[in-house]
Design an enzyme around this catalytic site. Structure first.
Site, PDB file in Angstrom:
ATOM      1  N   ASP A  27       0.846  -1.205   0.000  1.00  0.00           N
ATOM      2  CA  ASP A  27       0.000   0.000   0.000  1.00  0.00           C
ATOM      3  C   ASP A  27       0.882   1.255   0.000  1.00  0.00           C
ATOM      4  O   ASP A  27       1.627   1.477   0.960  1.00  0.00           O
ATOM      5  CB  ASP A  27      -0.893  -0.046   1.255  1.00  0.00           C
ATOM      6  CG  ASP A  27      -2.080   0.900   1.172  1.00  0.00           C
ATOM      7  OD1 ASP A  27      -2.042   1.844   0.370  1.00  0.00           O
ATOM      8  OD2 ASP A  27      -3.038   0.697   1.943  1.00  0.00           O
ATOM      9  N   HIS A  31      -9.992  -0.960  -7.511  1.00  0.00           N
ATOM     10  CA  HIS A  31      -9.693   0.236  -6.708  1.00  0.00           C
ATOM     11  C   HIS A  31      -8.702   1.166  -7.403  1.00  0.00           C
ATOM     12  O   HIS A  31      -8.933   2.385  -7.456  1.00  0.00           O
ATOM     13  CB  HIS A  31      -9.170  -0.221  -5.346  1.00  0.00           C
ATOM     14  CG  HIS A  31      -8.848   0.878  -4.404  1.00  0.00           C
ATOM     15  ND1 HIS A  31      -9.805   1.704  -3.859  1.00  0.00           N
ATOM     16  CD2 HIS A  31      -7.654   1.310  -3.902  1.00  0.00           C
ATOM     17  CE1 HIS A  31      -9.228   2.576  -3.069  1.00  0.00           C
ATOM     18  NE2 HIS A  31      -7.921   2.369  -3.076  1.00  0.00           N
TER      19      HIS A  31
HETATM   20  C1  LIG Z   1     -10.197   8.745  -1.418  1.00  0.00           C
HETATM   21  C2  LIG Z   1      -9.118   8.118  -1.594  1.00  0.00           C
HETATM   22  C3  LIG Z   1      -8.788   6.727  -1.186  1.00  0.00           C
HETATM   23  C4  LIG Z   1      -9.315   5.936  -0.167  1.00  0.00           C
HETATM   24  C5  LIG Z   1     -10.403   6.280   0.814  1.00  0.00           C
HETATM   25  C6  LIG Z   1      -8.595   4.693  -0.189  1.00  0.00           C
HETATM   26  C7  LIG Z   1      -8.798   3.626   0.686  1.00  0.00           C
HETATM   27  C8  LIG Z   1      -8.077   2.444   0.707  1.00  0.00           C
HETATM   28  N1  LIG Z   1      -7.114   2.044  -0.184  1.00  0.00           N
HETATM   29  C9  LIG Z   1      -6.629   0.814   0.147  1.00  0.00           C
HETATM   30  C10 LIG Z   1      -5.648   0.073  -0.523  1.00  0.00           C
HETATM   31  C11 LIG Z   1      -4.962   0.485  -1.669  1.00  0.00           C
HETATM   32  N2  LIG Z   1      -5.067   1.671  -2.309  1.00  0.00           N
HETATM   33  C12 LIG Z   1      -4.244   1.692  -3.411  1.00  0.00           C
HETATM   34  C13 LIG Z   1      -4.062   2.741  -4.296  1.00  0.00           C
HETATM   35  C14 LIG Z   1      -4.705   3.975  -4.227  1.00  0.00           C
HETATM   36  N3  LIG Z   1      -5.683   4.366  -3.348  1.00  0.00           N
HETATM   37  C15 LIG Z   1      -6.042   5.669  -3.570  1.00  0.00           C
HETATM   38  C16 LIG Z   1      -6.999   6.421  -2.900  1.00  0.00           C
HETATM   39  C17 LIG Z   1      -7.771   5.959  -1.818  1.00  0.00           C
HETATM   40  N4  LIG Z   1      -7.685   4.758  -1.191  1.00  0.00           N
HETATM   41  C18 LIG Z   1      -5.239   6.139  -4.641  1.00  0.00           C
HETATM   42  C19 LIG Z   1      -5.279   7.543  -5.203  1.00  0.00           C
HETATM   43  C20 LIG Z   1      -4.419   5.091  -5.058  1.00  0.00           C
HETATM   44  C21 LIG Z   1      -3.372   5.134  -6.164  1.00  0.00           C
HETATM   45  C22 LIG Z   1      -4.002   4.839  -7.483  1.00  0.00           C
HETATM   46  C23 LIG Z   1      -2.973   4.908  -8.578  1.00  0.00           C
HETATM   47  O1  LIG Z   1      -2.874   5.963  -9.236  1.00  0.00           O
HETATM   48  O2  LIG Z   1      -2.222   3.964  -8.774  1.00  0.00           O
HETATM   49  C24 LIG Z   1      -3.550   0.432  -3.458  1.00  0.00           C
HETATM   50  C25 LIG Z   1      -2.564   0.004  -4.527  1.00  0.00           C
HETATM   51  C26 LIG Z   1      -1.157   0.306  -4.163  1.00  0.00           C
HETATM   52  C27 LIG Z   1      -0.911   1.779  -4.032  1.00  0.00           C
HETATM   53  O3  LIG Z   1      -0.843   2.497  -5.003  1.00  0.00           O
HETATM   54  O4  LIG Z   1      -0.808   2.215  -2.891  1.00  0.00           O
HETATM   55  C28 LIG Z   1      -3.985  -0.311  -2.379  1.00  0.00           C
HETATM   56  C29 LIG Z   1      -3.544  -1.692  -1.992  1.00  0.00           C
HETATM   57  C30 LIG Z   1      -7.311   0.420   1.311  1.00  0.00           C
HETATM   58  C31 LIG Z   1      -7.064  -0.903   2.026  1.00  0.00           C
HETATM   59  C32 LIG Z   1      -8.196   1.419   1.662  1.00  0.00           C
HETATM   60  C33 LIG Z   1      -9.107   1.516   2.812  1.00  0.00           C
HETATM   61  C34 LIG Z   1      -9.021   0.796   3.891  1.00  0.00           C
HETATM   62 FE   LIG Z   2      -6.495   3.148  -1.850  1.00  0.00          FE
END
Ligand SMILES: C=CC1=C(C)c2cc3[nH]c(cc4nc(cc5[nH]c(cc1n2)c(C)c5CCC(=O)O)C(CCC(=O)O)=C4C)c(C)c3C=C
Ligand SMILES: [Fe+2]
Length: 385
Positions: free
Chosen positions: A195, A294
């Site tokens: 993440d 996601h």
């Molecule tokens: C409003 C914004 C976001 C929320 C709320 C959110 C919750 C959330 N995310 C994960 C796990 C992962 N998120 C990942 C990527 C990712 N997430 C957001 C935004 C929110 N996440 C963005 C902008 C991105 C990047 C997208 C991109 O351009 O690649 C990932 C993938 C790895 C990474 O890029 O970090 C994971 C895994 C959880 C578990 C969660 C709520 C509990």
């Molecule tokens: Fe996320």
């Protein structure tokens, strides 16, 4: 701080590099946003409400006390009136970051200087927000690589607020300890996913512009120059239903492999840094990164370029009455305008497959001023300007 004495031999032994590492307190930006660059092992978030009858003068004195204590502790020195809790430890990458909630401005007669960008985060259809664990006049984020150092800092700051501000809510979380992996790695969350991969690149040309406010706004908001907005969401993970999915299904929910973090659009052998390709199809003719994955729904490409820095902490607060873990992510994003978060979350709430496996349980947004220069305290340009 400094040298520790070995319990059995009595010989002084130097603190390790983990203990000895200090993050500068002073600078253009507050620490704890992009410094240190890697995730800290523990984090405490605490929101405070001003005591009744407290105004701008008392708030200014509190920020002065808080900054002095934070500056001392982050540099490995004892704060005024120390309680010796972390006496043997070095600074352990301690950071303390201060923010102001919307209500702070009206309570201190500063409503006219509240930043226009500091809008309340709207309620989203899937939200299950507890107002008692949301919002707050003031906010502190403590990050450190040692639990005792982190508790010490929080405890000192909470005591320094006595009579001026009371804790409204407090949450604690963690990431991996430094040195736990053979080489530095992006953290894993409690769903087992890598993440943080898609965060803005520190070397990218838009990095600072994405995270920090810029000069050139109205003069009465110049105190926010070099500042940022923190959106804080406590997001519980529904780990039972999540565990019922196969690993392939879990990977399709996110759009990345669990082992390497590589996007599902990449060939075998790819790594987490392999760029994702949203328009790639499988041999079977379906989107390699599913339409509701996601990363597809959250990506700047799907949100008119809206981007943010995610820098959170996992949490586990025991078990709920139904036996499920009260565990998840203290999700913290940093952005030049909270509108970036609002835009992305508006999209995610309806379209993101992950929504079925998480619950947003608390919400807050804080204006986090720029860093203090030596001799200055955080927020001085607002409170004395
Ligand atoms: C409003 C914004 C976001 C929320 C709320 C959110 C919750 C959330 N995310 C994960 C796990 C992962 N998120 C990942 C990527 C990712 N997430 C957001 C935004 C929110 N996440 C963005 C902008 C991105 C990047 C997208 C991109 O351009 O690649 C990932 C993938 C790895 C990474 O890029 O970090 C994971 C895994 C959880 C578990 C969660 C709520 C509990
Ligand atoms: Fe996320």
């Amino acid at each position: 701080g400094g040298a520790a004495t070995h319990a059995t031999t009595g010989h002084p032994t130097p603190v390790t590099s983990v203990g000895a590492t200090a993050v500068p307190f002073h600078g253009a930006h507050q620490a704890g946003i992009i410094t240190p660059l890697r995730a800290q092992a523990i984090g405490h978030l605490a929101a405070f409400d001003l005591a009744s009858g407290t105004g701008r003068k008392e708030a200014a004195a509190l920020l002065r006390r808080w900054s002095a204590a934070a500056e001392a502790m982050t540099q490995g020195r004892a704060p005024a009136g120390d309680d010796q809790i972390a006496l043997d430890a070095g600074p352990c990458s301690l950071t303390v970051t201060f923010g102001f909630g919307r209500t702070f401005f009206s309570r201190t007669g500063l409503a006219h200087r509240a930043p226009a960008a500091l809008v309340p985060v709207p309620r989203f259809p899937s939200d299950a927000i507890d107002p008692k664990r949301s919002d707050g006049d003031l906010w502190i984020q403590v990050g450190a690589d040692d639990p005792l150092v982190g508790f010490h800092a929080l405890h000192v700051l909470q005591k320094a607020a006595a009579g001026t501000a009371e804790v409204r809510w407090q949450m604690s979380g963690f990431n991996r300890a430094p040195g736990a992996t053979a080489r530095p790695k992006t953290v894993r969350n409690l769903m087992g996913q890598i993440d943080g991969t898609g965060n803005p690149e520190p070397t990218g040309k838009d990095f600072a512009r994405t995270i920090f406010t810029r000069r050139g706004g109205p003069a009465d908001q110049a105190w926010m120059n070099g500042g940022s907005y923190a959106v804080v969401r406590r997001i519980r993970m529904l780990l039972g239903p999540w565990a019922d999915l196969t690993r392939t299904q879990q990977e399709e929910v996110i759009g990345r492999r669990k082992d390497t973090g590589a996007p599902l659009s990449a060939p075998a052998g790819a790594s987490e840094t392999t760029p994702m390709e949203l328009n790639r199809f499988t041999r079977g003719g379906s989107l390699a990164i599913p339409a509701d994955a996601h990363i597809r729904v959250a990506a700047p490409e799907s949100n008119d370029g809206a981007a943010m820095l995610r820098r959170g902490f996992s949490y586990h607060d025991g078990y709920r009455a139904d036996g499920t873990p009260d565990a998840g992510l203290l999700f913290i994003t940093w952005q030049a305008d909270p509108e970036a978060f609002i835009k992305v979350q508006t999209k995610l709430d309806g379209a993101d497959h992950l929504t079925r496996f998480i619950r947003h349980e608390s919400s807050a947004v804080f204006a986090v001023p720029g860093g203090a220069a030596p001799g200055e305290y955080v927020g001085q340009r607002l409170l004395e300007g």
